[in-house]
Design a protein around this motif. Sequence first.
Motif, PDB file in Angstrom:
ATOM      1  N   GLU A 191       0.756  -1.173   0.015  1.00 40.58           N
ATOM      2  CA  GLU A 191      -0.060  -0.143   0.096  1.00 40.58           C
ATOM      3  C   GLU A 191       0.792   1.246   0.054  1.00 40.58           C
ATOM      4  N   GLU A 192       1.912   1.166   0.718  1.00 37.93           N
ATOM      5  CA  GLU A 192       2.920   2.354   0.796  1.00 37.93           C
ATOM      6  C   GLU A 192       3.692   2.829  -0.445  1.00 37.93           C
ATOM      7  N   GLY A 193       3.567   1.636  -1.336  1.00 39.99           N
ATOM      8  CA  GLY A 193       4.153   1.816  -2.656  1.00 39.99           C
ATOM      9  C   GLY A 193       3.393   2.107  -3.983  1.00 39.99           C
ATOM     10  N   VAL A 194       1.911   2.514  -3.441  1.00 42.92           N
ATOM     11  CA  VAL A 194       1.057   2.887  -4.841  1.00 42.92           C
ATOM     12  C   VAL A 194       1.285   3.995  -5.144  1.00 42.92           C
ATOM     13  N   LYS A 195       1.880   4.996  -4.317  1.00 41.25           N
ATOM     14  CA  LYS A 195       1.944   6.457  -4.851  1.00 41.25           C
ATOM     15  C   LYS A 195       2.840   6.583  -5.747  1.00 41.25           C
ATOM     16  N   LYS A 196       4.167   6.004  -5.468  1.00 38.67           N
ATOM     17  CA  LYS A 196       5.232   5.819  -6.216  1.00 38.67           C
ATOM     18  C   LYS A 196       4.962   5.256  -7.514  1.00 38.67           C
ATOM     19  N   ILE A 197       4.144   4.149  -7.757  1.00 40.96           N
ATOM     20  CA  ILE A 197       3.890   3.600  -8.652  1.00 40.96           C
ATOM     21  C   ILE A 197       2.956   4.408  -9.590  1.00 40.96           C
ATOM     22  N   LEU A 198       1.989   4.934  -8.937  1.00 43.60           N
ATOM     23  CA  LEU A 198       0.785   5.802  -9.968  1.00 43.60           C
ATOM     24  C   LEU A 198       1.524   7.139 -10.004  1.00 43.60           C
ATOM     25  N   SER A 199       2.701   7.578  -9.534  1.00 42.36           N
ATOM     26  CA  SER A 199       3.363   8.967 -10.145  1.00 42.36           C
ATOM     27  C   SER A 199       4.025   8.801 -11.425  1.00 42.36           C
ATOM     28  N   ASN A 200       4.338   7.503 -11.908  1.00 37.47           N
ATOM     29  CA  ASN A 200       4.795   7.503 -13.072  1.00 37.47           C
ATOM     30  C   ASN A 200       3.731   7.129 -14.142  1.00 37.47           C
ATOM     31  N   LYS A 201       3.663   8.118 -15.181  1.00 35.64           N
ATOM     32  CA  LYS A 201       2.805   8.054 -16.313  1.00 35.64           C
ATOM     33  C   LYS A 201       2.734   6.900 -17.081  1.00 35.64           C
ATOM     34  N   GLU A 202       3.796   6.159 -17.019  1.00 35.11           N
ATOM     35  CA  GLU A 202       4.083   4.981 -17.744  1.00 35.11           C
ATOM     36  C   GLU A 202       3.924   3.568 -17.187  1.00 35.11           C
ATOM     37  N   ALA A 203       3.411   3.852 -15.846  1.00 33.50           N
ATOM     38  CA  ALA A 203       3.330   2.632 -14.809  1.00 33.50           C
ATOM     39  C   ALA A 203       2.797   1.662 -15.397  1.00 33.50           C
ATOM     40  N   LEU A 204       1.465   1.960 -16.221  1.00 31.78           N
ATOM     41  CA  LEU A 204       0.562   0.733 -16.702  1.00 31.78           C
ATOM     42  C   LEU A 204       0.973   0.362 -18.097  1.00 31.78           C
ATOM     43  N   ALA A 205       1.941   1.045 -18.560  1.00 32.42           N
ATOM     44  CA  ALA A 205       2.366   0.463 -19.894  1.00 32.42           C
ATOM     45  C   ALA A 205       2.906  -0.968 -19.951  1.00 32.42           C
ATOM     46  N   SER A 206       3.498  -1.525 -18.919  1.00 33.58           N
ATOM     47  CA  SER A 206       4.282  -2.706 -19.066  1.00 33.58           C
ATOM     48  C   SER A 206       3.231  -3.621 -18.218  1.00 33.58           C
ATOM     49  N   CYS A 207       2.093  -3.223 -18.145  1.00 30.32           N
ATOM     50  CA  CYS A 207       1.154  -4.124 -17.471  1.00 30.32           C
ATOM     51  C   CYS A 207       0.023  -4.659 -18.356  1.00 30.32           C
ATOM     52  N   ASP A 208      -0.345  -5.960 -18.288  1.00 28.19           N
ATOM     53  CA  ASP A 208      -1.314  -6.529 -18.843  1.00 28.19           C
ATOM     54  C   ASP A 208      -2.682  -6.574 -18.376  1.00 28.19           C
ATOM     55  N   VAL A 209      -2.631  -6.618 -16.963  1.00 27.36           N
ATOM     56  CA  VAL A 209      -3.856  -6.615 -16.282  1.00 27.36           C
ATOM     57  C   VAL A 209      -3.662  -5.994 -14.849  1.00 27.36           C
ATOM     58  N   THR A 210      -4.386  -5.298 -14.364  1.00 26.58           N
ATOM     59  CA  THR A 210      -4.339  -4.696 -12.870  1.00 26.58           C
ATOM     60  C   THR A 210      -5.586  -5.265 -11.989  1.00 26.58           C
ATOM     61  N   ILE A 211      -5.284  -5.771 -10.821  1.00 20.89           N
ATOM     62  CA  ILE A 211      -6.128  -6.664  -9.908  1.00 20.89           C
ATOM     63  C   ILE A 211      -6.130  -5.940  -8.827  1.00 20.89           C
ATOM     64  N   PHE A 212      -7.309  -5.864  -8.262  1.00 20.76           N
ATOM     65  CA  PHE A 212      -7.601  -5.189  -6.952  1.00 20.76           C
ATOM     66  C   PHE A 212      -7.899  -6.254  -6.021  1.00 20.76           C
ATOM     67  N   VAL A 213      -7.388  -6.263  -4.914  1.00 16.70           N
ATOM     68  CA  VAL A 213      -7.927  -7.418  -4.080  1.00 16.70           C
ATOM     69  C   VAL A 213      -8.200  -6.463  -2.706  1.00 16.70           C
ATOM     70  N   TYR A 214      -9.518  -7.045  -2.139  1.00 18.98           N
ATOM     71  CA  TYR A 214     -10.093  -6.489  -0.956  1.00 18.98           C
ATOM     72  C   TYR A 214     -10.751  -7.288  -0.076  1.00 18.98           C
TER      73      TYR A 214
END
Length: 643
Positions: A482-505
């Motif tokens: 959770e504490e690493g989310v901000k760093k990941i999402l601050s990168n505009k190309e963070a989702l470029a290398s990703c095929d699926v995003t999964i959200f677990v709750y």
Amino acid sequence: MPGGSGSSSRTGVRVVVVGDRGTGKSSLIAAAATESVPEKVPPVHAPTRLPPDFYPDRVPVTIIDTSSSLENKGKLNEELKRADAVVLTYACNQQSTLSRLSSYWLPELRRLEIKVPIIVAGCKLDLRGDHNATSLEEVMGPIMQQFREIETCVECSATTMIQVPDVFYYAQKAVLHPTAPLFDHDEQTLKPRCVRALKRIFIICDHDMDGALNDAELNEFQVKCFNAPLQPAEIVGVKRVVQEKQHDGVNDLGLTLSGFLFLHALFIEKGRLETTWAVLRKFGYGDDLELRDDFLPVPTKLSPDQSVELASEAVEFLRGIFGLYDIDNDGAVRPAELEDLFLTAPESPWDEAPYKDAAETTALGNLTLKGFVSKWALMTLLDPRHSLANLIYVGYGGDPAAALRVTRKRSVDRKKQQTERNVFRCLLFGPQNAGKSALLNSFLERPFSENYAPTTGEQYAVNVVDQPGGNKKTLILQEIPEEGVKKILSNKEALASCDVTIFVYDSSDEYSWKRTKELLVEVARLGEDSGYGVPCLLIASKDDLKPYTMAVQDSARVTQELGIEPPIPVSMKSKDLNNVFSRIIWAAEHPHLNIPETETGRNRKRYRHLVNSSLVFVSVGAAVAVVGLAAYRAYAARRNSSS
């Protein structure tokens, strides 16, 4: 096995000369440059270049003189930090300058973190009186014991030209053929990385794989490395030398690995490092004893939404290698067997994160075939160069350029509504204690644990997922704390290398759902803003607990509004996974579906559509007007001509 000089990729060697004032620095440089006794020497000599043909390696040497005065200390430090080697001088006729080596100069070089070879030069040898006659070994032995960074020591005289060229020859040689990567002076043995590299070379040259180099193989090796064949008498001589010192170095079949390693240790002990380096460089090694870039044709200039996978030929090679090391044929290799596999690599690549615990193992901790292939897939995705290098280290003999394949851009996959990828990368988001790590453990078929330990860094889990029809895809799950989310999402190309995003709750917890909803919206917005929208899946974990009622209702509404599938209920504790990993693969294989769309995104799309429609209307209207004008002009012209 006669030696030869090894080629180096270096185009020049920069040698900086330092030492106390009056120790003969400038005279030494002048004598080396002119190859004659200098008559008049400036206080600080201008930078001097020895031409390529000055020494056998044909690499030019640039010599930098320095002033030892306090006011020039900044410039001196700058020059030292740019040095490939350092020549440190003392005057043979001034004991105080010798003492200053260990009391000031060598500690100062350490303080500045100068990690290059040091050649100690005793200048003004002609001025040392007979009463000061002591052997160089006696004088320098204790200092060299204390300061291992000293490569060699030499005494010289610019006035009599004694050993002047040797000083800079040793400096150049120490840079082009360094001792440190190859030999441990304390232990008097080859260093582990050197042994591993030479073992790989030996195996490559042992064509009949009988564990020894016969005369023909030795001769072929000699021609490859030194462009000259071995005469029969030379082969006999080499074997005799080895047999005298290393009882198992030669057998009836030829020179063994033990003998091969002994020969190289002997070369190094006798100062013939260029021989061993010639061999290493011919087989692709750089100074760090890893394969050089020119031996690793790794794809470059990839788009952010492209990735690298192993080609099918490379995967089949790895399956074959696994079979060789699975001696008891139980479908798994023990850690010791895995270590043996990588004995021809600089080190085992999977001993540290992110690879260490990322794949499936048996209850005894042995790596399964699926786990083995999966780790290679992960290494190829994260570090293609490292993966290709290790593929070659373990014996891949195919074309290195064909071992890796670059995937098509994800943006093209979305337009074509299909993908050709075999390896999918998924980012796993969710609040603390939502069940992310438990999902990763289930993916790797590890037992469920009631003990909760928050994830502090990024964790990977990779496995092969069997699909209907015998189809196999590799899935890489990357848990984002959770504490690493901000760093990941601050990168505009963070989702470029990703095929699926999964959200677990946690489906039983109010906060868990609300935080997950926030994360989902954040990722959706990033996808819309960056143009790298990806399929999103919600996973409602802990389905064995009483659900939080509002979460059930709200999640149905949110997923409907965003245009994605409703949450997938799972329980890692009950092992009720609802076919979740195949469903993740399905989402990755249909990259145009399940991409969330916010209200802002929809409005933006409607606006663009409206603008495009308006432009089309305007262009059609303009075309009609142009055609009408042309027709009127044609009509007017005909009327004028008829009148």
